[in-house]
Motif scaffolding. Structure first.
Motif, PDB file in Angstrom:
ATOM      1  N   VAL A 171       0.618  -1.565   0.206  1.00 13.88           N
ATOM      2  CA  VAL A 171       0.227  -0.091  -0.490  1.00 13.88           C
ATOM      3  C   VAL A 171       0.681   0.963   0.023  1.00 13.88           C
ATOM      4  O   VAL A 171       1.864   1.507   0.887  1.00 13.88           O
ATOM      5  CB  VAL A 171      -0.862  -0.272   1.683  1.00 13.88           C
ATOM      6  CG1 VAL A 171      -1.710   1.319   0.695  1.00 13.88           C
ATOM      7  CG2 VAL A 171      -1.756  -1.473   1.325  1.00 13.88           C
ATOM      8  N   VAL A 172       0.866   2.632  -0.401  1.00  7.62           N
ATOM      9  CA  VAL A 172       1.418   3.695  -0.554  1.00  7.62           C
ATOM     10  C   VAL A 172       0.208   4.479  -0.770  1.00  7.62           C
ATOM     11  O   VAL A 172      -0.832   4.915  -1.194  1.00  7.62           O
ATOM     12  CB  VAL A 172       1.925   3.453  -2.460  1.00  7.62           C
ATOM     13  CG1 VAL A 172       3.011   4.933  -2.377  1.00  7.62           C
ATOM     14  CG2 VAL A 172       3.252   2.592  -2.254  1.00  7.62           C
ATOM     15  N   ASP A 173       0.708   5.367   0.064  1.00  8.88           N
ATOM     16  CA  ASP A 173      -0.528   6.771   0.526  1.00  8.88           C
ATOM     17  C   ASP A 173      -0.007   7.617  -0.164  1.00  8.88           C
ATOM     18  O   ASP A 173       1.378   8.636   0.017  1.00  8.88           O
ATOM     19  CB  ASP A 173      -0.236   7.430   2.124  1.00  8.88           C
ATOM     20  CG  ASP A 173      -0.951   7.950   2.690  1.00  8.88           C
ATOM     21  OD1 ASP A 173      -1.108   8.627   1.275  1.00  8.88           O
ATOM     22  OD2 ASP A 173      -1.614   8.416   3.677  1.00  8.88           O
ATOM     23  N   VAL A 227       4.396   4.131   2.870  1.00  9.11           N
ATOM     24  CA  VAL A 227       4.218   3.083   2.155  1.00  9.11           C
ATOM     25  C   VAL A 227       3.509   1.554   3.871  1.00  9.11           C
ATOM     26  O   VAL A 227       4.423   1.529   4.602  1.00  9.11           O
ATOM     27  CB  VAL A 227       5.293   2.233   1.948  1.00  9.11           C
ATOM     28  CG1 VAL A 227       5.862   3.147   0.336  1.00  9.11           C
ATOM     29  CG2 VAL A 227       6.470   1.910   2.255  1.00  9.11           C
ATOM     30  N   GLY A 228       2.675   0.885   3.100  1.00  8.42           N
ATOM     31  CA  GLY A 228       1.774  -0.413   4.260  1.00  8.42           C
ATOM     32  C   GLY A 228       2.799  -1.202   4.320  1.00  8.42           C
ATOM     33  O   GLY A 228       4.572  -1.391   3.747  1.00  8.42           O
ATOM     34  N   THR A 229       3.464  -2.246   4.985  1.00 11.76           N
ATOM     35  CA  THR A 229       4.017  -3.649   5.007  1.00 11.76           C
ATOM     36  C   THR A 229       3.674  -4.370   3.410  1.00 11.76           C
ATOM     37  O   THR A 229       3.026  -4.151   2.826  1.00 11.76           O
ATOM     38  CB  THR A 229       3.556  -4.581   6.250  1.00 11.76           C
ATOM     39  OG1 THR A 229       3.265  -4.053   7.134  1.00 11.76           O
ATOM     40  CG2 THR A 229       4.049  -5.890   6.149  1.00 11.76           C
ATOM     41  N   LEU A 236      -6.478 -19.697  -5.019  1.00  5.82           N
ATOM     42  CA  LEU A 236      -6.302 -18.156  -5.276  1.00  5.82           C
ATOM     43  C   LEU A 236      -7.766 -17.623  -4.220  1.00  5.82           C
ATOM     44  O   LEU A 236      -7.391 -16.379  -4.569  1.00  5.82           O
ATOM     45  CB  LEU A 236      -6.419 -18.542  -6.637  1.00  5.82           C
ATOM     46  CG  LEU A 236      -6.443 -16.611  -7.672  1.00  5.82           C
ATOM     47  CD1 LEU A 236      -5.480 -16.104  -7.303  1.00  5.82           C
ATOM     48  CD2 LEU A 236      -7.400 -17.409  -8.796  1.00  5.82           C
ATOM     49  N   ASP A 237      -8.053 -18.745  -4.357  1.00  2.54           N
ATOM     50  CA  ASP A 237      -9.897 -17.953  -3.400  1.00  2.54           C
ATOM     51  C   ASP A 237      -9.390 -17.376  -1.963  1.00  2.54           C
ATOM     52  O   ASP A 237      -9.510 -16.471  -1.648  1.00  2.54           O
ATOM     53  CB  ASP A 237     -11.058 -18.579  -3.517  1.00  2.54           C
ATOM     54  CG  ASP A 237     -11.389 -19.796  -2.861  1.00  2.54           C
ATOM     55  OD1 ASP A 237     -10.420 -20.219  -3.017  1.00  2.54           O
ATOM     56  OD2 ASP A 237     -11.571 -20.914  -2.988  1.00  2.54           O
ATOM     57  N   ARG A 238      -8.762 -18.043  -1.766  1.00  2.00           N
ATOM     58  CA  ARG A 238      -7.874 -17.656  -0.750  1.00  2.00           C
ATOM     59  C   ARG A 238      -7.777 -16.847  -0.202  1.00  2.00           C
ATOM     60  O   ARG A 238      -6.446 -15.990   0.649  1.00  2.00           O
ATOM     61  CB  ARG A 238      -7.563 -18.846   0.554  1.00  2.00           C
ATOM     62  CG  ARG A 238      -8.517 -20.452   0.615  1.00  2.00           C
ATOM     63  CD  ARG A 238      -9.607 -19.794   2.135  1.00  2.00           C
ATOM     64  NE  ARG A 238      -9.093 -19.875   3.198  1.00  2.00           N
ATOM     65  CZ  ARG A 238      -8.334 -20.560   4.039  1.00  2.00           C
ATOM     66  NH1 ARG A 238      -8.637 -21.717   3.345  1.00  2.00           N
ATOM     67  NH2 ARG A 238      -7.957 -20.725   4.931  1.00  2.00           N
ATOM     68  N   VAL A 239      -6.161 -17.054  -0.744  1.00  2.00           N
ATOM     69  CA  VAL A 239      -5.506 -15.410  -1.251  1.00  2.00           C
ATOM     70  C   VAL A 239      -5.981 -14.609  -1.291  1.00  2.00           C
ATOM     71  O   VAL A 239      -5.353 -13.733  -1.069  1.00  2.00           O
ATOM     72  CB  VAL A 239      -4.563 -15.799  -2.398  1.00  2.00           C
ATOM     73  CG1 VAL A 239      -3.705 -15.021  -3.084  1.00  2.00           C
ATOM     74  CG2 VAL A 239      -3.361 -17.254  -1.750  1.00  2.00           C
ATOM     75  N   LEU A 243      -5.614  -7.748   4.548  1.00  2.00           N
ATOM     76  CA  LEU A 243      -4.390  -7.202   4.817  1.00  2.00           C
ATOM     77  C   LEU A 243      -4.225  -6.330   4.441  1.00  2.00           C
ATOM     78  O   LEU A 243      -3.560  -5.260   5.410  1.00  2.00           O
ATOM     79  CB  LEU A 243      -3.697  -7.962   4.488  1.00  2.00           C
ATOM     80  CG  LEU A 243      -3.244  -9.643   5.025  1.00  2.00           C
ATOM     81  CD1 LEU A 243      -2.057 -10.248   3.768  1.00  2.00           C
ATOM     82  CD2 LEU A 243      -2.633  -9.528   6.531  1.00  2.00           C
ATOM     83  N   VAL A 244      -5.082  -5.394   3.096  1.00  2.00           N
ATOM     84  CA  VAL A 244      -5.034  -4.594   2.600  1.00  2.00           C
ATOM     85  C   VAL A 244      -5.746  -3.480   3.587  1.00  2.00           C
ATOM     86  O   VAL A 244      -5.597  -2.100   3.913  1.00  2.00           O
ATOM     87  CB  VAL A 244      -5.014  -4.343   1.123  1.00  2.00           C
ATOM     88  CG1 VAL A 244      -5.820  -3.120   0.670  1.00  2.00           C
ATOM     89  CG2 VAL A 244      -4.123  -4.420   0.312  1.00  2.00           C
ATOM     90  N   SER A 245      -6.568  -3.661   3.955  1.00  2.00           N
ATOM     91  CA  SER A 245      -7.736  -2.864   4.963  1.00  2.00           C
ATOM     92  C   SER A 245      -7.513  -2.955   6.155  1.00  2.00           C
ATOM     93  O   SER A 245      -7.275  -2.000   6.750  1.00  2.00           O
ATOM     94  CB  SER A 245      -8.776  -3.664   5.103  1.00  2.00           C
ATOM     95  OG  SER A 245     -10.469  -3.911   3.561  1.00  2.00           O
TER      96      SER A 245
END
Length: 698
Positions: free
Chosen positions: A31-33, A39-41, A75-78, A85-87
């Motif tokens: 993530v980039v603000d 930046v996030g992790t 893929l669906d779990r990822v 994680l983004v939230s």
């Protein structure tokens, strides 16, 4: 905020990402603000594919192994973990909304959307809008390389950033470098603003297309090999991730009005079309689909319409269209609405019905119906092959383009279709077409529709010298256009075998052509309208040939008119009868053929299917010797009266005889002396006329 996203599949990498249908095996994001430039992790997640067989390029570039991927999540779990994680990272940065940013469009359009569509789960809304870093970079730095030539490495080199990929794990270096490029674009010297993201359409929009529209040829493709029952929504799903223009799917129909496994698809721009071409030989179910370039003119021929009635019918947007086939000719709107019932209400009642008719107003037995939602359409499809009156009714999904096609075809059909007077050269000996089983011919299948005889001769190469004179026979479809098949007569079976071995699946233009060795008998069947496939030979629909004039002047020679020839000609189709005369100065208006000739051939052969399309089946009729002798001594007057005294009957049962026809016309005055036959023919000649489905009556 931006979420910088990078991914890789088990197959091709770079510019060919997603072109081989391989599954996603890696996702890396951060993530980039954009305001605080924080930046996030950075997160890296492996994805467990159904097929863990990695390509050599994937192993070399990524360093991943099947063993490591076997322990990963599907893929669906990822993707669920991605959203969570983004939230959480956005909360830490004090933000709530974000847009994805990827290196180019392939990861989003060519990998994620197609794969999730095949695996039947939905992507979250964030994957329908994203920034293409390459386009944003070129906007910020116009002097940089073209968008299609950009890579993460070239963009970093342009800015003077470090480009040693070995310092980090695969995927981690790419994301970190993309973040550094974004920060450079946000610097005071550039002050770039991310304002116009790329979008992916949620669903395909139906709609009409007018023949007056201008369609860019760089936006159209032809898809071949589609299942016959596939709808426009199935095709849109095959191209999931790409933006198809409104009403941009046109299913092609064959001469019988049935789908032929092809479709023309129009995209919103040339960039989307180029991405669609990369899906050549991708799969729809168990079938692979071929994707080729097409033209805007081809699309308008299929999808364009001019009828105000059709335009009004299709003006209701976002409707599901169902085609009904086999309706009784006496069926009314009330009959159709009653057949469908209250469980599947038609949009607008009677206004949601469109009956297909001939130019003279006669019904064809086809109709189109509008439904407001998928549920009503599904209820209607359950009535497939149920009975209305005394007939079972077929119901299929349809499209706006198919409505236009069917209406155009029926409305352009003449009431009495005729053929031009043919001038056809007879093949002189010794190069007559053999009817035996000697396999001295080859069949070319899958020719480009634009291919001509010159292209075929070039395709044959050195083997051209072994072709018999007048030995190239191209098969036309019902519209008189090349069907993609051709037959070549070689001088011997050995030559035919060598050509089949040498040229099979050789490329002609952008298509490979199949070449098979065959016999003259097999060739004759196809040229006369039969079919040749793995199941063997199927006889032609009519024993009399339907001929078209040759398209190449190079093959036109003076006609040979045997003295014993005789011709019976309908006034509506051919010139007035005359005494046969031998001429060598110029080709006559009509060519006569010997009575003993079992079949007739020429350099360019047309196949007219029957039914339902049945052009003139009365053509060149070989008369018995007795008729020839009578014709030689008789005073020649026109056999048929002047125009206006003829009627043509279509749709007769195949076992119809003279008595049934005279009974049908009881009460009307016909030629008083003609009780022995509808046209004065001997019994032998009349037996020839009993094969077609149509009669010409006095």
């Amino acid at each position: 905020s931006l979420v910088v996203l990078f991914g890789a599949t088990a197959g091709a990498y770079g510019a060919k990402l997603g072109s081989d249908e391989r599954e996603l095996i890696l996702l890396v994001w951060q993530v980039v603000d954009l305001h605080s430039k924080k930046v996030g992790t950075l997160h890296k997640s492996l994805v467990k594919a159904d097929n863990l067989d990695l390509s050599d390029q994937c192993r070399e570039v990524s360093g991943l192994t099947p063993e490591g991927l076997g322990k990963a999540e599907p893929l669906d779990r990822v993707l669920q973990q991605f959203s969570q994680l983004v939230s959480s990272d956005l909360k830490v940065l004090g933000r709530s909304s974000y847009t994805l940013c990827s290196d180019g469009q392939l990861l989003i359009r060519q990998v994620l959307h197609p794969e999730t569509s095949k695996k039947n789960f939905l992507l979250s809304d964030c994957f329908y809008s994203f920034y293409d870093l390459r386009k944003e970079f070129h906007t910020c730095y116009p002097s940089s390389a073209a968008v299609k030539d950009q890579t993460i490495k070239t963009m970093a080199e342009y800015l003077g950033l470090g480009t040693d990929e070995t310092e980090e794990d695969f995927g981690v270096w790419q994301v970190k470098t993309m973040v550094a490029i974004i920060f450079s674009m946000l610097s005071e010297s550039c002050n770039h603003i991310f304002t116009e993201p790329e979008t992916v359409k949620y669903k395909y929009e139906t709609g009409p297309c007018s023949k007056s529209e201008t369609v860019d040829s760089d936006t159209v493709i032809r898809a071949r090999g589609l299942p016959w029952q596939s709808s426009d929504q199935d095709i849109a799903r095959f191209f999931k991730g790409l933006n198809i223009a409104k009403g941009g799917v046109a299913l092609c129909l064959n001469a019988q009005g049935r789908r032929n496994g092809e479709a023309l698809v129009r995209f919103v721009n040339s960039e989307q079309r180029d991405l669609a071409l990369e899906r050549h030989k991708h799969h729809m179910g168990s079938r692979y689909i071929e994707v080729y370039k097409a033209t805007g003119e081809e699309f308008l021929k299929i999808a364009g319409g001019t009828s105000n009635e059709v335009a009004q019918f299709l003006s209701k947007e976002n409707q599901v269209i169902i085609r009904m086939r086999g309706l009784p000719f006496t069926a009314t709107q009330e009959d159709v609405l009653g057949f469908l019932g209250p469980e599947c209400p038609v949009t607008g009642g009677k206004e949601g019905l469109l009956f297909v008719k001939y130019p003279d107003g006669r019904p064809t037995g086809d109709a189109f119906v509008l439904f407001s939602c998928e549920e009503y359409a599904q209820n209607a499809l359950k009535k497939h092959k149920e009975i209305l009156g005394k007939r079972y009714i077929e119901l299929f999904r349809s499209t706006a383009a198919e409505v236009q096609q069917v209406l155009n075809r029926y409305m352009s059909t003449p009431l009495i279709p005729t053929l031009p007077t043919p001038i056809i050269p007879v093949i002189p000996p010794p190069y007559t077409i053999a009817t035996g089983s000697i396999r001295d011919c080859v069949r070319l299948r899958g020719l480009p529709y634009t291919a001509g005889i010159d292209d075929i001769l070039e395709f044959m190469g050195d083997a051209t010298a072994d072709i018999k004179p007048h030995g190239v026979h191209m098969v036309l479809n019902q519209q008189g256009r090349p069907s993609g098949d051709a037959f070549i007569q070689m001088k011997s079976a050995d030559k035919a075998f060598m050509v089949a071995q040498k040229c099979h699946k050789k490329m002609m233009k952008d298509r490979y052509v199949e070449v098979f060795q065959c016999s003259g008998e097999e060739m004759n069947f196809v040229l006369m309208g039969g079919t040749l496939n793995r199941s063997g030979l199927s006889p032609p629909p009519c024993k009399l040939p339907c001929l078209s004039p040759p398209a190449y002047a190079a093959f036109q020679t003076a006609a040979v008119i045997p003295a014993e020839a005789a011709l019976y000609q309908p006034q509506a189709l051919l010139p007035t009868t005359r005494t046969p005369q031998v001429s060598t100065a110029a080709p006559p208006t009509v060519t006569y053929y010997p009575a003993q000739a079992a079949q007739l051939y020429m350099n360019y052969t047309a196949y007219y299917p029957s039914p339902p399309v049945s052009p003139t089946t009365v053509g060149y009729i070989a008369a018995p010797p007795g008729a020839v002798a009578a014709a030689a001594t008789a005073t020649h007057t026109p056999i048929l009266p002047q125009p206006g005294a003829l009627v043509r009957m279509q749709g007769l049962p195949y076992n119809t005889g003279m008595k049934e026809i005279l009974s049908f016309f009881q009460g009307y005055q016909y030629a008083p002396d003609d009780y022995n036959g509808l046209i004065q023919l001997s019994d032998q000649a009349r037996s020839v006329l009993q094969a077609p489905k149509e009669w010409v009556c006095l």
